[in-house]
Design an enzyme around this catalytic site. Structure first.
Site, PDB file in Angstrom:
ATOM      1  CD  GLU A  47      -2.605   1.566   2.437  1.00 28.26           C
ATOM      2  OE1 GLU A  47      -3.384   2.544   2.439  1.00 28.26           O
ATOM      3  OE2 GLU A  47      -2.390   0.859   3.449  1.00 28.26           O
ATOM      4  CG  ASP A 121      -1.621  15.875  -2.293  1.00 28.95           C
ATOM      5  OD1 ASP A 121      -2.364  16.412  -3.140  1.00 28.95           O
ATOM      6  OD2 ASP A 121      -0.966  16.527  -1.468  1.00 28.95           O
TER       7      ASP A 121
END
Length: 219
Positions: A47, A121
């Site tokens: 991840e 982001d």
């Protein structure tokens, strides 16, 4: 630097499930995650930008025959997931503190079976495209690290980032888009994730934001 952060950094240094600069293992882990860190031959699932590691640890709880690695540059964040895994005795999870731009310094070609990109982001300005974790720059880094038929999962609440990613993936001949949805919690994939959420996913879902998801693989 706060005393709390200093304590967390010291615990990261002592915790064997954290791989970070300054530890001998950091220099030798590339290509050796199964042998050195996990002592098994289970598939590696990574991840990116894992934050506090809720999703990484959640996956590890539900899939004991896979190994999970959360990657983040913030040691004070991964301390949380590291501590939970230690307290619960979850041995199939680890954390790597490094910049994602340097991912290929810690993983060898064909070492990763699945890659999760969760709520990164969005970097919405056009000039920041190369910083998006789904941009061509990053895809070219991921491609050799993934095993043949290795899966990429992508989840976000950001419509602009999702549309950008979907259009890019659909335009590439080397990507097989397995499926996608603009409303994950009304989709066929919902139950596959066992209700595991990142902190940001829960926050955005509670606000009524629809979660977008896609899965694909390189061909």
């Amino acid at each position: 630097m706060s005393r709390k952060k200093l304590v967390r950094f010291k615990e990261n240094e002592a915790n064997p499930n954290v791989v970070q600069p300054g530890k001998a293992i950091f220099e030798t882990i590339k290509g050796n995650w199964n042998e050195i860190q996990f002592q098994n031959d289970h598939p590696l699932v990574v991840e990116l930008a894992c934050g506090r590691g809720e999703f990484t640890v959640g996956l590890a709880r539900n899939f004991p025959h896979q190994n999970f690695i959360g990657v983040d540059i913030k040691g004070s964040r991964i301390w949380k997931g590291s501590s939970i895994a230690t307290a619960e005795g979850i041995s199939n999870v680890g954390f790597l503190r490094t910049q994602i731009e340097l991912l290929d310094a810690s993983f060898a070609p064909d070492e990763i079976s699945e890659l999760w990109i969760t709520f990164p982001d969005p970097f919405p300005r056009d000039g920041d495209e190369k910083r998006r974790l789904t941009s061509p720059r990053f895809l070219e880094m991921y491609k050799p690290l993934l095993k043949q038929e290795g899966i990429i999962h992508f989840k976000t609440d950001n419509t602009g980032l999702f549309d950008y990613t979907l259009e890019l993936f659909q335009s590439r001949e080397d990507i097989d888009l397995i499926g996608f949805t603009h409303d994950f919690y009304q989709s066929e994939w919902k139950d596959d994730h066992f209700g595991i959420q990142t902190r940001y996913e829960k926050m955005f879902s509670d606000k009524g934001e629809k979660i977008k998801y896609l899965k694909c693989r390189f061909v």
